[in-house]
Scaffold this motif. Structure first.
Motif, mmCIF file in Angstrom:
data_model
loop_
_atom_site.group_PDB
_atom_site.id
_atom_site.type_symbol
_atom_site.label_atom_id
_atom_site.label_comp_id
_atom_site.label_asym_id
_atom_site.label_seq_id
_atom_site.Cartn_x
_atom_site.Cartn_y
_atom_site.Cartn_z
ATOM 1 N N GLU A 1 0.827 -1.202 0.000
ATOM 2 C CA GLU A 1 0.000 0.000 0.000
ATOM 3 C C GLU A 1 0.862 1.253 0.000
ATOM 4 O OE1 GLU A 1 -3.993 -1.536 2.381
ATOM 5 O OE2 GLU A 1 -2.272 -0.815 3.514
ATOM 6 N N VAL A 2 1.968 1.219 0.747
ATOM 7 C CA VAL A 2 2.889 2.357 0.777
ATOM 8 C C VAL A 2 3.483 2.604 -0.599
ATOM 9 C CG1 VAL A 2 5.102 3.183 1.670
ATOM 10 C CG2 VAL A 2 3.446 2.154 3.225
ATOM 11 N N ALA A 3 3.915 1.514 -1.273
ATOM 12 C CA ALA A 3 4.503 1.641 -2.615
ATOM 13 C C ALA A 3 3.493 2.255 -3.587
ATOM 14 C CB ALA A 3 4.963 0.275 -3.119
ATOM 15 N N TRP A 4 2.246 1.835 -3.479
ATOM 16 C CA TRP A 4 1.203 2.375 -4.355
ATOM 17 C C TRP A 4 0.951 3.850 -4.056
ATOM 18 C CZ3 TRP A 4 -0.879 1.511 -8.795
ATOM 19 C CH2 TRP A 4 -2.087 2.113 -9.137
ATOM 20 N N VAL A 5 0.929 4.211 -2.782
ATOM 21 C CA VAL A 5 0.732 5.604 -2.381
ATOM 22 C C VAL A 5 1.845 6.483 -2.953
ATOM 23 C CG1 VAL A 5 0.826 7.191 -0.413
ATOM 24 C CG2 VAL A 5 -0.629 5.172 -0.312
ATOM 25 N N VAL A 6 3.088 6.009 -2.849
ATOM 26 C CA VAL A 6 4.232 6.778 -3.356
ATOM 27 C C VAL A 6 4.147 6.932 -4.869
ATOM 28 C CG1 VAL A 6 6.741 6.799 -3.629
ATOM 29 C CG2 VAL A 6 5.741 6.136 -1.437
ATOM 30 N N LEU A 7 3.827 5.845 -5.562
ATOM 31 C CA LEU A 7 3.764 5.869 -7.027
ATOM 32 C C LEU A 7 2.702 6.844 -7.520
ATOM 33 C CD1 LEU A 7 4.802 4.570 -9.671
ATOM 34 C CD2 LEU A 7 2.949 2.891 -9.450
ATOM 35 N N THR A 8 1.492 6.739 -6.971
ATOM 36 C CA THR A 8 0.414 7.616 -7.432
ATOM 37 C C THR A 8 0.659 9.068 -7.010
ATOM 38 O OG1 THR A 8 -0.865 7.022 -5.448
ATOM 39 C CG2 THR A 8 -1.328 5.794 -7.476
ATOM 40 N N ALA A 9 1.198 9.254 -5.820
ATOM 41 C CA ALA A 9 1.472 10.620 -5.359
ATOM 42 C C ALA A 9 2.558 11.272 -6.210
ATOM 43 C CB ALA A 9 1.880 10.605 -3.901
ATOM 44 N N MET A 10 3.563 10.486 -6.627
ATOM 45 C CA MET A 10 4.622 11.038 -7.465
ATOM 46 C C MET A 10 4.062 11.472 -8.825
ATOM 47 S SD MET A 10 7.780 11.619 -6.750
ATOM 48 C CE MET A 10 8.333 10.369 -5.604
ATOM 49 N N ALA A 11 3.169 10.640 -9.375
ATOM 50 C CA ALA A 11 2.511 11.026 -10.631
ATOM 51 C C ALA A 11 1.685 12.295 -10.416
ATOM 52 C CB ALA A 11 1.621 9.884 -11.122
ATOM 53 N N GLY A 12 1.043 12.371 -9.251
ATOM 54 C CA GLY A 12 0.271 13.564 -8.931
ATOM 55 C C GLY A 12 1.124 14.810 -8.868
ATOM 56 N N MET A 13 2.323 14.687 -8.297
ATOM 57 C CA MET A 13 3.223 15.838 -8.216
ATOM 58 C C MET A 13 3.689 16.277 -9.606
ATOM 59 S SD MET A 13 3.188 16.826 -5.194
ATOM 60 C CE MET A 13 4.156 18.226 -5.748
ATOM 61 N N ILE A 14 3.854 15.315 -10.529
ATOM 62 C CA ILE A 14 4.224 15.667 -11.908
ATOM 63 C C ILE A 14 3.121 16.507 -12.539
ATOM 64 C CG2 ILE A 14 4.605 14.731 -14.229
ATOM 65 C CD1 ILE A 14 5.989 12.324 -12.874
ATOM 66 N N ALA A 15 1.878 16.067 -12.362
ATOM 67 C CA ALA A 15 0.751 16.809 -12.940
ATOM 68 C C ALA A 15 0.615 18.197 -12.312
ATOM 69 C CB ALA A 15 -0.538 16.008 -12.758
ATOM 70 N N ILE A 16 0.723 18.265 -10.987
ATOM 71 C CA ILE A 16 0.618 19.559 -10.306
ATOM 72 C C ILE A 16 1.766 20.478 -10.718
ATOM 73 C CG2 ILE A 16 0.798 20.696 -8.050
ATOM 74 C CD1 ILE A 16 -0.795 18.352 -6.893
ATOM 75 N N GLY A 17 2.983 19.930 -10.777
ATOM 76 C CA GLY A 17 4.138 20.728 -11.185
ATOM 77 C C GLY A 17 3.963 21.305 -12.575
ATOM 78 N N ALA A 18 3.462 20.487 -13.493
ATOM 79 C CA ALA A 18 3.221 20.977 -14.856
ATOM 80 C C ALA A 18 2.164 22.063 -14.864
ATOM 81 C CB ALA A 18 2.795 19.803 -15.747
ATOM 82 N N GLY A 19 1.117 21.872 -14.065
ATOM 83 C CA GLY A 19 0.055 22.865 -14.014
ATOM 84 C C GLY A 19 0.517 24.190 -13.435
ATOM 85 N N VAL A 20 1.319 24.143 -12.386
ATOM 86 C CA VAL A 20 1.806 25.368 -11.743
ATOM 87 C C VAL A 20 2.769 26.118 -12.662
ATOM 88 C CG1 VAL A 20 3.202 26.278 -9.851
ATOM 89 C CG2 VAL A 20 1.469 24.540 -9.385
ATOM 90 N N ILE A 21 3.693 25.402 -13.307
ATOM 91 C CA ILE A 21 4.693 26.038 -14.182
ATOM 92 C C ILE A 21 4.094 26.420 -15.530
ATOM 93 C CG2 ILE A 21 6.888 25.673 -15.398
ATOM 94 C CD1 ILE A 21 7.152 26.129 -12.385
ATOM 95 N N GLY A 22 3.108 25.624 -16.009
ATOM 96 C CA GLY A 22 2.501 25.907 -17.314
ATOM 97 C C GLY A 22 3.250 25.268 -18.460
ATOM 98 N N TYR A 23 3.983 24.203 -18.159
ATOM 99 C CA TYR A 23 4.740 23.512 -19.214
ATOM 100 C C TYR A 23 4.895 22.052 -18.821
ATOM 101 C CZ TYR A 23 8.204 22.795 -22.902
ATOM 102 O OH TYR A 23 8.853 22.357 -24.022
#
Length: 664
Positions: free
Chosen positions: A577-599
């Motif tokens: 469950e921890v591994a899954w949480v880390v994997l999905t959260a990391m993907a989430g940070m990629i999406a948020i980072g792209a949204g904040v920067i605009g690229y």
């Protein structure tokens, strides 16, 4: 700026000037002669006393803590002048009243050891001398805190004292019977609920040893090695210097207890490199400020607050439980900054460092043994060895590593200087924890913590999310201008009880307020770490603070997630469950980072940016339905980015921020 233009780094004098401007702990008198020797041997004796009690066992609580307090207060008055402006102008002459205050501090520190039996036999009845010494202790703690830590925490402590005395005049639910002056003094100095309470107890044992450990690590040469190792690992990547700053600050955070000190020491190296590469001043400063502040959130030390957390939470929780729980949020925090700097570098078309600008990887990786003390302390704590013994063993290992390192070859005199430097670092922490003890004592005696908790819950209508938001605002305000240890004590005492009353696990609640108290260092208007970074970068302070807050967006999101779903803190969960949480959260940070920067793979319009942030939030929240929706939407967004990038590969225009602009 041309690639071959010489990078201008800050000199040691310029670094010290910035430290003194933004970090009260940094600027001390440069005493010489007899007073210089007294201060030097006083600091040495302070460290030796702490080592003696760590090895052979601590004294009775009141004796251990008052001796610790006496050392700290007397040395603060010798080393920290009353007027900060004079210190900055280089006027280091000690005043006559400072000597008197130092002598009085020694008297306060010796009072419990000398009259222990008499005080205990009186059972709370104060004689004239008792009252005078206790009252003096309060005043000395307040003044020492102002000098060594800064005005904010002293003002907060004074306000709490007034609240304790004049409680009967307070409005509404804040009213209480009020404390007499004698009762106040008795609580503050003749019990373990005030100045001599839990914060000072932790300072006089665990925190001091870990600060000493950090001092010995610095003597091994590990500080500069962090920069070299970070450059070797991340320097060649897109926007390399920014990633070096992130990696280096995460490592520095393992031994540093100050966001500002971290900014100036590592930022003096990384910020000029970022500016040279093409990052704007404010963005370069923001990367370093956000990363350096995150160092306080990074296990195993967490700015020494982890040790306080063990004592405050209790319920059988161990130091390792806290370090383990804080690991995933810290990884996500730094990953978020890394991702956003990567997208910003791609947006600007920035390169990594050239081979000529890189250190020799063979030499850098040949010195990996310098990290052995840090790895040792983590392994020792994992093996359930006591915190005290883990710190002692790690100090011994640091000495051995320093002796092996041919660049420093630690000698006996270096050990002495490490002991002195460690004690000097501990002065502000001891003063801050003593002042925090005043706050905790008032809260305990008046029941203010429960009153504020009930008040926050009433204000939020009893709903968790509004209560969390109000608690976040309270923690951000209370954390402004306070060092990590005092910051945590104040926020956990005043803000945490509200969300605990709503059924949130203690560890989640304490980490929630800890995060927002720390993030106050980069949140305008009082963003000391961001302002220090702006001083290094030559940027505008408020803009740097705003950029820092954007880069640290993970710290504003993740605490809500681990309160709503404690699996992120590895509470009652499995490794899968921890591994899954880390994997999905990391993907989430990629999406948020792209949204904040605009690229992402190309420029994003405002609708894509909003969708990316929403998708990121769904992925970070560890719940099955949100994960399924988030993953599906993430794949669609990624595919669209890839396809539209290829469709526009030969075009001279791209869609960015909703407008067609010419490609650079």
């Amino acid at each position: 700026m041309a690639d071959n233009e010489k990078i201008k780094y800050l000199t040691e004098a310029e670094q010290q000037e910035l430290l003194e401007k933004y970090d009260p702990e940094a600027g001390t008198r440069k005493l010489t002669g007899v007073l210089g020797h007294i201060a030097f041997f006083g600091l040495l004796a302070f460290s030796l006393f702490q080592l003696y009690t760590a090895i052979f066992g601590v004294f009775t609580a009141q004796i251990q803590r008052t001796i610790h307090l006496g050392f700290a207060l007397s040395l603060v008055f010798l080393l920290f002048p009353a007027n900060r402006k004079k210190r900055q102008k280089g006027k280091f002459q000690i005043a006559w009243y400072d000597i008197i205050l130092a002598i009085l501090s020694i008297g306060v520190g010796a009072y419990w050891p000398l009259f222990f039996e008499d005080i205990v036999m009186n059972v709370g009845r104060l004689g004239v001398l008792d009252f005078a010494v206790g009252f003096m202790a309060i005043l000395l703690v307040l003044e020492a805190t102002r000098r060594a830590v800064g005005l904010p925490i002293m003002v907060i402590a004074i306000l709490f004292i007034f609240y304790g005395i004049f409680g009967q005049y307070m409005p509404g639910f804040l009213a209480h019977r009020g404390l007499t002056l004698e009762r106040l003094v008795q609580t503050m100095f003749f019990s373990t609920e005030g100045i001599l309470g839990t914060p000072l107890a932790v300072s006089s044992t665990f925190i001091f040893l870990f600060l000493l450990f950090g001092s010995f690590l610095v003597r091994t040469g590990v500080g500069q090695y962090f920069n070299d190792l970070s450059t070797a690992i991340a320097g060649r990547r897109i926007g390399g210097p920014a990633k070096v700053a992130i990696f280096s600050s995460a490592l520095q955070g393992t031994i540093s207890g100050s966001s500002v000190a971290n900014v100036v020491t590592s930022g003096a190296f990384t910020i000029p490199m970022m500016k040279n590469l093409g990052y704007k001043k404010e963005f370069a400063g923001a990367v370093e400020a956000a990363a350096s502040t995150g160092g306080q959130l990074m296990p195993p030390v967490m700015g020494a607050a982890a040790f306080l957390m063990v004592e405050f939470i209790g319920n059988g929780i161990t130091y390792w439980d806290i370090a383990k729980a804080a690991a995933i949020p810290a990884i996500l925090y730094f990953s978020g900054i890394w991702i956003m700097t990567h997208f910003e570098a791609k947006r600007l078309g920035l390169r990594g460092l050239t081979q000529e600008e890189m250190p020799s990887k063979k030499e850098v990786f040949g010195k990996l043994y310098l990290l052995i003390p840090i790895l040792a302390i983590i392994l020792l704590l994992m093996m359930n060895i006591t915190v005290t013994h883990a710190a002692l063993y790690s100090i011994a290992i640091s000495v051995l590593v320093g002796f092996i390192n041919k660049d420093v070859r630690m000698k006996f005199i270096d050990i002495i200087y490490a002991l002195v430097d460690g004690a000097r670092t501990a002065l502000a922490v001891a003063a801050a924890t003593a002042a925090a003890g005043i706050i905790v004592g008032i809260v305990t005696k008046t029941g203010l913590g429960l009153k504020l908790a009930n008040g926050l819950i009433d204000l939020s209508g009893g709903y968790l999310i509004p209560t969390l938001m109000l608690t976040m605002v309270a923690a951000l305000i209370l954390g402004m201008g306070s060092p990590t240890t005092a910051n945590y004590v104040i926020t956990s005492t005043i803000a945490a009880p509200a969300i605990i009353l709503l059924g949130v696990p203690d560890l989640s609640a304490h980490l929630f307020v800890f995060y927002f108290g720390i993030i106050a260092d980069i949140t305008p208007p009082v963003a000391l770490a961001a302002f220090a970074a702006a001083g290094v970068a030559g940027g505008e302070p408020i803009k740097t603070g705003i950029e820092s807050s954007k880069l640290a967006i993970a710290a504003f999101i993740i605490p809500y997630i681990f309160v709503l779903s404690p699996q992120m803190l590895m509470i009652d969960t499995t490794w899968m469950e921890v591994a899954w949480v880390v994997l999905t959260a990391m993907a989430g940070m990629i999406a948020i980072g792209a949204g904040v920067i605009g690229y992402w793979m190309r420029g994003m319009n405002w609708l894509e940016r909003v969708l990316a942030i929403i998708v990121g939030l769904l992925l970070i929240y560890p719940e099955t339905v949100s994960d399924i929706i988030g993953i599906s939407a993430f794949i669609v967004l990624l595919a669209l980015q890839y396809l539209w990038k290829n469709d526009n590969h030969d075009s001279s225009k791209i869609l960015e921020n909703g407008q067609s602009i010419e490609k650079n």
